[in-house]
Enzyme design. Structure first.
Site, PDB file in Angstrom:
ATOM      1  N   ASP A 103      -1.339 -26.875 -45.664  1.00  0.00           N
ATOM      2  CA  ASP A 103      -1.988 -25.867 -44.839  1.00  0.00           C
ATOM      3  C   ASP A 103      -2.634 -24.795 -45.711  1.00  0.00           C
ATOM      4  O   ASP A 103      -3.790 -24.443 -45.529  1.00  0.00           O
ATOM      5  CB  ASP A 103      -0.989 -25.226 -43.852  1.00  0.00           C
ATOM      6  CG  ASP A 103       0.296 -24.743 -44.518  1.00  0.00           C
ATOM      7  OD1 ASP A 103       0.461 -24.882 -45.748  1.00  0.00           O
ATOM      8  OD2 ASP A 103       1.155 -24.223 -43.787  1.00  0.00           O
ATOM      9  N   ASP A 106      -0.762 -20.468 -51.649  1.00  0.00           N
ATOM     10  CA  ASP A 106      -0.621 -19.019 -51.842  1.00  0.00           C
ATOM     11  C   ASP A 106      -0.308 -18.778 -53.316  1.00  0.00           C
ATOM     12  O   ASP A 106      -1.228 -18.695 -54.135  1.00  0.00           O
ATOM     13  CB  ASP A 106       0.506 -18.561 -50.888  1.00  0.00           C
ATOM     14  CG  ASP A 106       0.701 -17.061 -50.849  1.00  0.00           C
ATOM     15  OD1 ASP A 106       0.517 -16.403 -51.883  1.00  0.00           O
ATOM     16  OD2 ASP A 106       1.050 -16.530 -49.789  1.00  0.00           O
ATOM     17  N   ASP A 162       2.562 -20.058 -39.419  1.00  0.00           N
ATOM     18  CA  ASP A 162       3.433 -19.227 -38.576  1.00  0.00           C
ATOM     19  C   ASP A 162       3.792 -17.891 -39.190  1.00  0.00           C
ATOM     20  O   ASP A 162       3.689 -17.686 -40.401  1.00  0.00           O
ATOM     21  CB  ASP A 162       4.740 -19.971 -38.315  1.00  0.00           C
ATOM     22  CG  ASP A 162       5.614 -20.029 -39.563  1.00  0.00           C
ATOM     23  OD1 ASP A 162       5.121 -20.547 -40.596  1.00  0.00           O
ATOM     24  OD2 ASP A 162       6.748 -19.528 -39.530  1.00  0.00           O
ATOM     25  N   ARG A 168       1.943 -20.774 -34.501  1.00  0.00           N
ATOM     26  CA  ARG A 168       1.356 -22.020 -35.027  1.00  0.00           C
ATOM     27  C   ARG A 168       0.334 -22.630 -34.069  1.00  0.00           C
ATOM     28  O   ARG A 168      -0.544 -23.368 -34.481  1.00  0.00           O
ATOM     29  CB  ARG A 168       2.457 -23.070 -35.250  1.00  0.00           C
ATOM     30  CG  ARG A 168       3.456 -22.723 -36.346  1.00  0.00           C
ATOM     31  CD  ARG A 168       4.280 -23.961 -36.698  1.00  0.00           C
ATOM     32  NE  ARG A 168       5.488 -23.644 -37.444  1.00  0.00           N
ATOM     33  CZ  ARG A 168       5.541 -23.517 -38.770  1.00  0.00           C
ATOM     34  NH1 ARG A 168       4.442 -23.647 -39.472  1.00  0.00           N
ATOM     35  NH2 ARG A 168       6.668 -23.238 -39.364  1.00  0.00           N
TER      36      ARG A 168
HETATM   37  P1  IMP Z   1       3.161 -20.900 -52.036  1.00  0.00           P
HETATM   38  O1  IMP Z   1       4.310 -21.690 -52.602  1.00  0.00           O
HETATM   39  O2  IMP Z   1       3.315 -19.427 -52.334  1.00  0.00           O
HETATM   40  O3  IMP Z   1       1.818 -21.430 -52.487  1.00  0.00           O
HETATM   41  O4  IMP Z   1       3.238 -20.959 -50.457  1.00  0.00           O
HETATM   42  C1  IMP Z   1       3.254 -22.169 -49.823  1.00  0.00           C
HETATM   43  C2  IMP Z   1       3.618 -22.099 -48.367  1.00  0.00           C
HETATM   44  O5  IMP Z   1       3.828 -20.783 -47.874  1.00  0.00           O
HETATM   45  C3  IMP Z   1       2.475 -22.622 -47.544  1.00  0.00           C
HETATM   46  O6  IMP Z   1       2.484 -24.015 -47.486  1.00  0.00           O
HETATM   47  C4  IMP Z   1       2.713 -21.965 -46.207  1.00  0.00           C
HETATM   48  O7  IMP Z   1       3.566 -22.767 -45.421  1.00  0.00           O
HETATM   49  C5  IMP Z   1       3.327 -20.646 -46.563  1.00  0.00           C
HETATM   50  N1  IMP Z   1       2.329 -19.556 -46.540  1.00  0.00           N
HETATM   51  C6  IMP Z   1       1.615 -19.058 -47.575  1.00  0.00           C
HETATM   52  N2  IMP Z   1       0.794 -18.082 -47.184  1.00  0.00           N
HETATM   53  C7  IMP Z   1       0.967 -17.964 -45.840  1.00  0.00           C
HETATM   54  C8  IMP Z   1       0.365 -17.113 -44.833  1.00  0.00           C
HETATM   55  O8  IMP Z   1      -0.516 -16.269 -45.085  1.00  0.00           O
HETATM   56  N3  IMP Z   1       0.823 -17.306 -43.559  1.00  0.00           N
HETATM   57  C9  IMP Z   1       1.760 -18.228 -43.218  1.00  0.00           C
HETATM   58  N4  IMP Z   1       2.345 -19.025 -44.133  1.00  0.00           N
HETATM   59  C10 IMP Z   1       1.949 -18.899 -45.426  1.00  0.00           C
HETATM   60 MG    MG Z   2       2.926 -25.341 -46.100  1.00  0.00          MG
END
Ligand code: IMP
Ligand code: MG
Length: 178
Positions: A103, A106, A162, A168
């Site tokens: 999705d 980040d 979410d 969602r």
């Molecule tokens: P990361 O490991 O920091 O790259 O984050 C990964 C997961 O965090 C994503 O697959 C999302 O499920 C969740 N996530 C990151 N940013 C957001 C946001 O702005 N809203 C909701 N979920 C997020």
């Molecule tokens: Mg995710």
């Protein structure tokens, strides 16, 4: 501007459904070209990617398999950085062209961990297809092969994403109003 209230937070539409659909079709076109003859195995990451995966995969015209996996590392509006295991991988990925369907990327920590885990099982290739990427939030380098849209480093909900379990089920994507 259309607003969405979830618990204590207010969100406003930032990516309308039509814009998303256009980008999803573009990315599907790229995948159809690059995956020709490769019988890719798509691995959408639950829960967040379920709507993106459903829309993307209906635009995929090359023969392919789809198997959902799960790996959570997020709570509230900030990435915890905590890493959990990949679960639900029921397919043998040896010599397969794997496409991870996410999705949003980040910090990139989740994806980096996912790639590392899957790499151990000797796939022919691993590609990353993320609906959204927050370039300014990246903490580690991740190869992002396919991406619908790059967005600012703000918290968003909708279209699978979410806030504490809610939000969602919207057609548009909403950004937190600070
Ligand atoms: P990361 O490991 O920091 O790259 O984050 C990964 C997961 O965090 C994503 O697959 C999302 O499920 C969740 N996530 C990151 N940013 C957001 C946001 O702005 N809203 C909701 N979920 C997020
Ligand atoms: Mg995710």
């Amino acid at each position: 501007m259309e607003k969405l209230q979830i618990k204590d937070k207010t969100f406003a539409v930032s990516i309308p459904a039509a814009q998303l659909q256009k980008e999803i079709c573009r990315v599907a076109g790229e995948l159809n070209r690059n995956m020709e003859g490769k019988e890719p195995l798509f691995l959408p990451v639950l829960n967040g990617s379920f709507i993106f995966a459903a829309d993307l995969l209906r635009e995929i015209t090359v023969p392919c398999e789809i198997s959902f996996i799960k790996l959570a590392s997020y709570a509230g509006t900030h990435s915890t950085g905590e890493i959990r295991e990949v679960i639900g991988l029921s397919k043998d990925i040896t010599n397969r062209h794997v496409v991870i369907v996410e999705d949003i990327i980040d910090s990139g920590l989740t994806m980096a961990h996912m790639i590392e885990t899957l790499q151990k099982q000797n796939p022919a290739s691993i590609s990353v297809c993320s609906m959204l990427v927050k370039p300014d939030a990246l903490k580690v380098q991740v190869p992002i092969d396919y991406c619908c849209l790059e967005i600012p480093n703000d918290f968003i909900v909708g279209f699978g994403l979410d806030y504490d379990g809610f939000g969602r089920n919207t057609k548009d994507i909403y950004t937190l109003v600070k």
